[in-house]
Design an enzyme around this catalytic site. Structure first.
Site, PDB file in Angstrom:
ATOM      1  N   HIS A 147      -9.262   5.290  -2.085  1.00 19.35           N
ATOM      2  CA  HIS A 147      -8.509   5.367  -0.828  1.00 19.35           C
ATOM      3  C   HIS A 147      -9.309   6.178   0.195  1.00 19.35           C
ATOM      4  O   HIS A 147     -10.259   6.871  -0.149  1.00 19.35           O
ATOM      5  CB  HIS A 147      -7.136   6.015  -1.076  1.00 19.35           C
ATOM      6  CG  HIS A 147      -6.167   5.057  -1.687  1.00 19.35           C
ATOM      7  ND1 HIS A 147      -5.110   4.527  -1.006  1.00 19.35           N
ATOM      8  CD2 HIS A 147      -6.138   4.496  -2.917  1.00 19.35           C
ATOM      9  CE1 HIS A 147      -4.460   3.690  -1.775  1.00 19.35           C
ATOM     10  NE2 HIS A 147      -5.058   3.652  -2.955  1.00 19.35           N
ATOM     11  N   GLY A 148      -8.874   6.098   1.455  1.00 13.89           N
ATOM     12  CA  GLY A 148      -9.520   6.900   2.489  1.00 13.89           C
ATOM     13  C   GLY A 148     -10.909   6.397   2.831  1.00 13.89           C
ATOM     14  O   GLY A 148     -11.837   7.182   3.030  1.00 13.89           O
ATOM     15  N   ASP A 185       0.845  -1.199   0.000  1.00 11.75           N
ATOM     16  CA  ASP A 185       0.000   0.000   0.000  1.00 11.75           C
ATOM     17  C   ASP A 185       0.881   1.250   0.000  1.00 11.75           C
ATOM     18  O   ASP A 185       1.759   1.387   0.852  1.00 11.75           O
ATOM     19  CB  ASP A 185      -0.870  -0.053   1.266  1.00 11.75           C
ATOM     20  CG  ASP A 185      -1.846   1.092   1.377  1.00 11.75           C
ATOM     21  OD1 ASP A 185      -2.385   1.520   0.339  1.00 11.75           O
ATOM     22  OD2 ASP A 185      -2.083   1.550   2.519  1.00 11.75           O
ATOM     23  N   HIS A 186       0.648   2.149  -0.965  1.00 10.67           N
ATOM     24  CA  HIS A 186       1.426   3.398  -1.065  1.00 10.67           C
ATOM     25  C   HIS A 186       2.934   3.155  -1.149  1.00 10.67           C
ATOM     26  O   HIS A 186       3.717   3.821  -0.447  1.00 10.67           O
ATOM     27  CB  HIS A 186       1.110   4.343   0.107  1.00 10.67           C
ATOM     28  CG  HIS A 186      -0.285   4.887   0.080  1.00 10.67           C
ATOM     29  ND1 HIS A 186      -0.667   5.937  -0.719  1.00 10.67           N
ATOM     30  CD2 HIS A 186      -1.400   4.497   0.737  1.00 10.67           C
ATOM     31  CE1 HIS A 186      -1.959   6.180  -0.546  1.00 10.67           C
ATOM     32  NE2 HIS A 186      -2.437   5.308   0.324  1.00 10.67           N
ATOM     33  N   GLY A 201      -7.925   9.237   6.632  1.00 10.77           N
ATOM     34  CA  GLY A 201      -8.159   9.557   8.044  1.00 10.77           C
ATOM     35  C   GLY A 201      -9.626   9.739   8.404  1.00 10.77           C
ATOM     36  O   GLY A 201     -10.498   9.775   7.530  1.00 10.77           O
TER      37      GLY A 201
HETATM   38  O1  G3H Z   1      -4.179   3.303   1.825  1.00 12.11           O
HETATM   39  C1  G3H Z   1      -4.893   3.249   2.848  1.00 12.11           C
HETATM   40  C2  G3H Z   1      -6.139   3.959   2.924  1.00 12.11           C
HETATM   41  O2  G3H Z   1      -6.397   4.782   1.879  1.00 12.11           O
HETATM   42  C3  G3H Z   1      -6.798   4.112   4.214  1.00 12.11           C
HETATM   43  O3  G3H Z   1      -7.523   5.317   4.399  1.00 12.11           O
HETATM   44  O4  G3H Z   1      -7.158   5.625   6.820  1.00 12.11           O
HETATM   45  O5  G3H Z   1      -8.984   6.822   5.651  1.00 12.11           O
HETATM   46  O6  G3H Z   1      -9.135   4.391   6.006  1.00 12.11           O
HETATM   47  P1  G3H Z   1      -8.244   5.567   5.804  1.00 12.11           P
HETATM   48 ZN    ZN Z   2      -4.410   5.256   0.809  1.00 15.79          ZN
END
Ligand code: G3H
Ligand code: ZN
Length: 288
Positions: A212-213, A80-81, A184
């Site tokens: 994402h997110g 991831d990333h 977040g």
């Molecule tokens: O790559 C991980 C995510 O995009 C997690 O996002 O922390 O908002 O769940 P989040």
């Molecule tokens: Zn992410």
């Protein structure tokens, strides 16, 4: 067991999204795999550079394979990333099933060049690559005192024409766009710019799209985004918060020192959150 390519295709054809859940220790790994097994749902188990540096590349691959065999459900292991070519190469060669190169902070041309190299190597190993060209703001942390709108600067959102060029020139399989989806958990629910997602999908009809997110995003927006073509939703902060808060409660409430007893409740709480997401994303039963 189905490959990552096969499961992404299934998600696209059957209009569900794979939950991509971050894993930072054996406890979160247990919670995620148990949730997948309970609901017969294929899942993406993912770790960022920081999480892998803690767990170890080879350790993650071995653990994933052991748990996958045990539960009999496809578990796709994703970097991831990933921050650069070397990080992706390390994951690919260790046996990861999927890599995400985050070029969101790079110059466009440098990002194109690096993503092209990652795609070449990943495809030689038979695994898909997710690319990103607009930095998705925020971080996987507790931002509950902050207003998400302060970080949702539409000028920085994904331009569909540029996304089309990025995908065409790099050959990436999955595209991560910035459409309001901050990393977040915030004071308010996050909302997505659905008309922008529609335009991106129109420009990229044959590319899988990720979101994402996933933490703290309006549930209706998530469901509608999946209808519009999102096939992967990343979730981290909600799991981190569930784990930490529950662990804190357990520690405050008892003098227990047997670690495996202390970890029981945090694991169950993370599992509960993962199961809720799997149901929301329409993935339950898809590995049956
Ligand atoms: O790559 C991980 C995510 O995009 C997690 O996002 O922390 O908002 O769940 P989040
Ligand atoms: Zn992410």
């Amino acid at each position: 067991m189905k490959t990552a390519f096969e499961i992404l295709k299934q998600a696209n054809d059957e209009h569900f999204a794979l939950g991509a859940f971050n894993c930072a220790n054996i406890e979160t790994l247990k919670a995620i795999t148990q949730a997948a097994a309970n609901l017969k749902a294929p899942v993406i188990l993912e770790a960022s550079d920081g999480e892998i540096n803690y767990m170890g590349y080879e350790q993650m691959v071995s653990l994933k394979r052991i748990y996958e065999k045990q539960v009999g459900i496809p578990i796709i292991l994703n970097l991831d990333h990933g921050k650069d070519f070397d990080s992706c190469k390390r994951a690919i060669e260790a046996g990861f099933d999927y890599v995400h190169l985050d070029g969101g902070k790079m110059e466009f041309e440098d990002n194109v060049a690096m993503a092209t190299e990652v795609v070449k190597l990943a495809h030689e190993h038979g695994i898909p690559v997710e690319g990103e060209m607009d930095h998705i703001e925020g971080s996987s942390a507790d931002h509950t005192t902050e207003d998400p709108k302060n970080l949702q600067n539409e000028k920085l959102f994904t331009d569909p024409d540029r996304a089309e060029e990025f995908v065409r020139r790099t050959g990436i399989d999955v595209f991560a766009s910035f459409i309001g989806n901050l990393h977040g958990l915030y004071a308010d629910q996050k909302h997505l710019k659905m008309d922008l997602l529609t335009k991106i999908k129109e420009k990229l009809p044959n590319t899988w799209l990720s979101l994402h997110g996933g933490s703290g995003t309006d549930s209706n927006d998530v469901v509608n985004a999946i209808k519009l073509g999102i096939v992967k939703v990343n979730v981290n902060s909600e799991l981190r918060i569930a784990f930490k808060m529950t662990l804190q409660e357990v520690l405050n409430a008892s003098d227990e020192i047997a670690v495996y007893k202390i970890m029981d409740k945090p694991i169950k709480e993370v599992q509960r959150v993962v199961e809720g997401k799997i149901k929301l994303f329409g993935t339950a039963g898809k590995a049956a």
